[in-house]
Design a protein around this motif. Structure first.
Motif, PDB file in Angstrom:
ATOM      1  N   GLN A 179       1.476   2.361 -17.318  1.00  0.00           N
ATOM      2  CA  GLN A 179       0.379   3.319 -17.184  1.00  0.00           C
ATOM      3  C   GLN A 179       0.782   4.724 -17.617  1.00  0.00           C
ATOM      4  OE1 GLN A 179      -2.718   3.217 -14.905  1.00  0.00           O
ATOM      5  NE2 GLN A 179      -2.703   1.044 -14.558  1.00  0.00           N
ATOM      6  N   PHE A 180       2.093   4.993 -17.619  1.00  0.00           N
ATOM      7  CA  PHE A 180       2.554   6.336 -17.962  1.00  0.00           C
ATOM      8  C   PHE A 180       3.987   6.246 -18.441  1.00  0.00           C
ATOM      9  CE2 PHE A 180       4.808  10.247 -16.751  1.00  0.00           C
ATOM     10  CZ  PHE A 180       3.999  11.227 -17.314  1.00  0.00           C
ATOM     11  N   GLY A 215      -3.268   7.881  -7.013  1.00  0.00           N
ATOM     12  CA  GLY A 215      -4.071   6.733  -7.397  1.00  0.00           C
ATOM     13  C   GLY A 215      -4.738   6.110  -6.202  1.00  0.00           C
ATOM     14  N   LEU A 234       4.760   1.903 -13.872  1.00  0.00           N
ATOM     15  CA  LEU A 234       4.099   0.623 -14.101  1.00  0.00           C
ATOM     16  C   LEU A 234       3.246   0.322 -12.883  1.00  0.00           C
ATOM     17  CD1 LEU A 234       7.265   0.334 -15.269  1.00  0.00           C
ATOM     18  CD2 LEU A 234       6.184  -1.692 -16.207  1.00  0.00           C
ATOM     19  N   SER A 235       2.000  -0.100 -13.126  1.00  0.00           N
ATOM     20  CA  SER A 235       1.109  -0.286 -11.987  1.00  0.00           C
ATOM     21  C   SER A 235      -0.073  -1.169 -12.339  1.00  0.00           C
ATOM     22  CB  SER A 235       0.584   1.077 -11.520  1.00  0.00           C
ATOM     23  OG  SER A 235      -0.285   0.928 -10.432  1.00  0.00           O
ATOM     24  N   GLU A 236      -0.531  -1.903 -11.355  1.00  0.00           N
ATOM     25  CA  GLU A 236      -1.806  -2.599 -11.437  1.00  0.00           C
ATOM     26  C   GLU A 236      -2.856  -1.852 -10.606  1.00  0.00           C
ATOM     27  OE1 GLU A 236      -2.348  -4.933 -13.594  1.00  0.00           O
ATOM     28  OE2 GLU A 236      -0.239  -5.060 -14.140  1.00  0.00           O
ATOM     29  N   ARG A 274       8.981   6.056 -16.510  1.00  0.00           N
ATOM     30  CA  ARG A 274       7.887   5.092 -16.681  1.00  0.00           C
ATOM     31  C   ARG A 274       7.254   4.789 -15.336  1.00  0.00           C
ATOM     32  NH1 ARG A 274      10.666   0.609 -20.600  1.00  0.00           N
ATOM     33  NH2 ARG A 274      10.435   1.777 -22.535  1.00  0.00           N
ATOM     34  N   THR A 301       1.413  -3.376 -15.830  1.00  0.00           N
ATOM     35  CA  THR A 301       0.950  -2.604 -16.967  1.00  0.00           C
ATOM     36  C   THR A 301       1.621  -1.234 -16.994  1.00  0.00           C
ATOM     37  OG1 THR A 301      -1.196  -3.689 -16.778  1.00  0.00           O
ATOM     38  CG2 THR A 301      -1.107  -1.675 -18.090  1.00  0.00           C
ATOM     39  N   ARG A 322      -5.201   1.553  -9.722  1.00  0.00           N
ATOM     40  CA  ARG A 322      -5.893   2.572 -10.504  1.00  0.00           C
ATOM     41  C   ARG A 322      -5.202   3.911 -10.270  1.00  0.00           C
ATOM     42  NH1 ARG A 322     -11.424   2.587  -8.153  1.00  0.00           N
ATOM     43  NH2 ARG A 322     -10.442   1.472  -6.465  1.00  0.00           N
ATOM     44  N   LEU A 323      -4.676   4.507 -11.332  1.00  0.00           N
ATOM     45  CA  LEU A 323      -4.024   5.806 -11.217  1.00  0.00           C
ATOM     46  C   LEU A 323      -4.991   6.894 -11.658  1.00  0.00           C
ATOM     47  CD1 LEU A 323      -0.443   5.055 -12.568  1.00  0.00           C
ATOM     48  CD2 LEU A 323      -1.324   4.880 -10.234  1.00  0.00           C
TER      49      LEU A 323
END
Length: 144
Positions: free
Chosen positions: A4-5, A23, A122-124, A120, A2, A126-127
């Motif tokens: 995320q930023f 995170g 991308l992470s799964e 970018r 996903t 929690r940030l």
């Protein structure tokens, strides 16, 4: 993964830019990466912690091809724990820190730096916070 930023670097990347990501490395999740992108769509710098092998990997994607990976076994991150990663740039390298410990130094493969215009994350995981900042670089005694 996903997105995320995502941020635009006004005027392009230059020495003094840094990205800090805080995170929580959720147990069972290994999906997290940071990409610095060019106007042409290349990935000037890609950094990814790999929890399964306890390594941090840096690379670049240019002209439709991945380059040679640079791998560090300095890995102070733990699944299930909070984390902080910072990527900063000087004139010659990207510097990667995890938990305030330097884990990788990656030479710039893409020049000029000013053509690197987007970041970018991308992470799964929690940030909690992502900060992109341009800090001035100084040296000397300030004239005193």
């Amino acid at each position: 993964m996903t997105l995320q930023f995502e941020a635009f670097c006004a005027g392009g990347l230059a020495p003094g830019w840094s990205l800090t990501v805080q995170g929580h490395a959720d147990a069972g999740e290994e999906k997290f990466e940071i990409n610095f992108l060019t106007d042409a769509g290349d990935i000037a710098f890609h950094v990814k912690p790999r929890f399964s092998s306890a390594t941090v990997v840096g690379n670049a994607f240019q002209g439709g091809r991945w380059g040679q990976e640079e791998v560090s076994s300095i890995f102070p991150l733990t699944l299930g724990e909070p984390f902080e990663m910072e990527v900063s740039a000087d004139a010659e390298h990207f510097h990667i820190y995890a938990q305030e410990q330097k884990v990788l130094q990656f030479p710039h493969r893409h020049r000029p730096l000013a053509t690197i215009t987007r970041v970018r994350v991308l992470s799964e995981h929690r940030l909690a916070q992502v900060e992109l900042a341009k800090r001035s670089l100084s040296w000397g005694d300030g004239g005193y």
